[in-house]
Design a protein around this motif. Structure first.
Motif, PDB file in Angstrom:
ATOM      1  N   SER A  35     -19.632  71.125 -45.513  1.00 46.08           N
ATOM      2  CA  SER A  35     -19.424  72.681 -45.759  1.00 46.08           C
ATOM      3  C   SER A  35     -19.549  73.189 -44.417  1.00 46.08           C
ATOM      4  O   SER A  35     -21.300  72.602 -44.344  1.00 46.08           O
ATOM      5  N   HIS A 119      -5.980  75.668 -56.992  1.00 44.92           N
ATOM      6  CA  HIS A 119      -7.540  75.933 -57.465  1.00 44.92           C
ATOM      7  C   HIS A 119      -6.631  75.836 -58.843  1.00 44.92           C
ATOM      8  O   HIS A 119      -7.513  75.670 -60.131  1.00 44.92           O
ATOM      9  N   SER A 140     -11.195  83.471 -56.646  1.00 47.00           N
ATOM     10  CA  SER A 140     -11.220  82.488 -55.498  1.00 47.00           C
ATOM     11  C   SER A 140     -12.334  83.665 -54.779  1.00 47.00           C
ATOM     12  O   SER A 140     -11.876  85.017 -54.877  1.00 47.00           O
ATOM     13  N   GLY A 273     -13.690  79.699 -57.147  1.00 51.05           N
ATOM     14  CA  GLY A 273     -15.430  79.694 -56.472  1.00 51.05           C
ATOM     15  C   GLY A 273     -16.487  80.527 -57.667  1.00 51.05           C
ATOM     16  O   GLY A 273     -16.990  79.666 -58.038  1.00 51.05           O
ATOM     17  N   CYS A 303     -15.212  73.700 -58.002  1.00 51.01           N
ATOM     18  CA  CYS A 303     -14.671  75.235 -57.799  1.00 51.01           C
ATOM     19  C   CYS A 303     -14.332  74.991 -56.715  1.00 51.01           C
ATOM     20  O   CYS A 303     -13.808  76.740 -56.655  1.00 51.01           O
ATOM     21  N   THR A 304     -15.310  75.100 -55.631  1.00 49.06           N
ATOM     22  CA  THR A 304     -14.967  75.751 -54.133  1.00 49.06           C
ATOM     23  C   THR A 304     -14.064  74.819 -53.552  1.00 49.06           C
ATOM     24  O   THR A 304     -13.003  74.237 -54.017  1.00 49.06           O
TER      25      THR A 304
END
Length: 342
Positions: A35, A119, A140, A273, A303-304
């Protein structure tokens, strides 16, 4: 079939390896994620050029890490899947370029994957994967959509945001409160200490009769309230955060339940997210349990944005026969790419 997935649409570099055998759900063998949050914090948001440069630095070391953890080599990979869009153009080009270069060097086919489809299908990576058909709430960062999902590639948009998405409402409201970047998670944490009924904030389009969303007006209401509080904002910040979250969650919850009622489906998938939000999960679980509706989420750490969802989506598209991987290594990216155009 081993599918290597590469995700580089925004501020996370994600790599993963999945195995797809027969018609069963593909299995995640390993994944790694870097990240860029810390790098972008100084600027209060994502700087596209910096994001692209960081993807260049991270993608190959992460790929080697994933292969090592799975006990595989590049020669074992059968297909290289990558995020083709939507996202930041420069960031997408890094992943697409690396994927196609790997494919050409190895003589293996490549497959461009839709980020939002990644996603949407990410709950299939969980210990409790869903079954088709289902209603999906896709929340998202820049997208809020409700859709009917009858199978891989069989998507019907039921409603979507006409301005700001739920994730943007979280982030922009957090910025108005001086909570820094990334704002959404910071606002959610602060909201746990506040009173969700402290401020009367609007629930845009809640009674519109359709399944569309609008959160720009909520953001404006938060800004107005913050200005009205002035120097008194600090001691009331947790209450304002809780009230903001309550407004967003109520709209997402009630629209999702309406979508289930209108379609007659008994299964809900929440992805993206914002799907990690504790208040949203708690309230959805409670309402759906009472109504006898099954709810499925991705694992919290998926989730991200991540490479696992891209590898999974690529593998499921190949299994379904909807798409063939290609050995044509010229590539393009689609920064804007509606999911219903697949």
């Amino acid at each position: 079939m081993l599918v290597l997935g590469i995700e580089s649409s925004c501020d996370e570099t994600g790599i993963a390896l999945v195995r797809a055998d027969g018609a069963g759900v593909p299995v995640l063998l390993s994944h790694a994620l870097h990240s860029q949050i810390e790098m972008h914090q100084a600027y209060g948001g994502v700087v596209p050029e910096l994001a692209s440069r960081d993807h260049i630095r991270r993608v190959l070391p992460l790929t080697q890490q994933v292969l090592d953890e799975a006990g595989q080599t590049l020669a074992d990979v059968d297909v290289v899947a990558y995020t083709r869009g939507p996202g930041l153009a420069g960031a997408l080009l890094v992943g697409a370029g690396v994927a196609c270069a790997l494919g050409a060097a190895l003589g293996k086919p490549v497959l461009g994957v839709h980020h939002l489809e990644g996603h949407l299908l990410s709950p299939f990576l969980s210990a409790d994967p869903p079954e088709f058909p289902f209603v999906a709430l896709l929340v998202s960062g820049g997208h809020t959509q409700l859709m009917r999902v009858d199978g891989v590639g069989r998507y019907e948009i039921l409603g979507e945001t006409i301005d700001d998405a739920a994730g943007e409402a979280f982030d922009k409201s957090a910025k108005l409160m001086g909570l820094g970047y990334p704002g959404g998670p910071a606002l959610s944490r602060l909201a746990e200490q506040g009173d969700p009924a402290a401020f009367k904030l609007p629930r845009p389009l809640l009674h519109s009769g359709n399944l569309d969303f609008s959160f720009a007006g909520l953001k404006t209401a938060v800004m107005t309230q913050a200005k009205k509080l002035g120097d008194g904002l600090e001691p009331r910040k947790a209450d304002l955060a809780a009230s903001t979250q309550a407004a967003i969650v109520e709209v997402l919850l009630k629209k999702s339940i309406t979508a289930l009622q209108r379609t007659g489906l008994r299964r809900l998938v929440v992805a993206g997210g914002v799907g990690a939000n504790k208040a949203l999960r708690s309230q959805l679980n409670a309402v759906c349990a009472k109504a006898g509706i099954r709810v499925h989420y991705p694992e919290l750490h998926l989730c991200t944005d991540n490479g696992a969802m891209i590898a999974m989506a690529g593998a499921m598209r190949l299994q379904s026969g909807l798409q063939q991987a290609t050995r044509a290594y010229a590539f393009d990216v689609k920064p804007r790419w509606p999911l219903d155009s697949l």
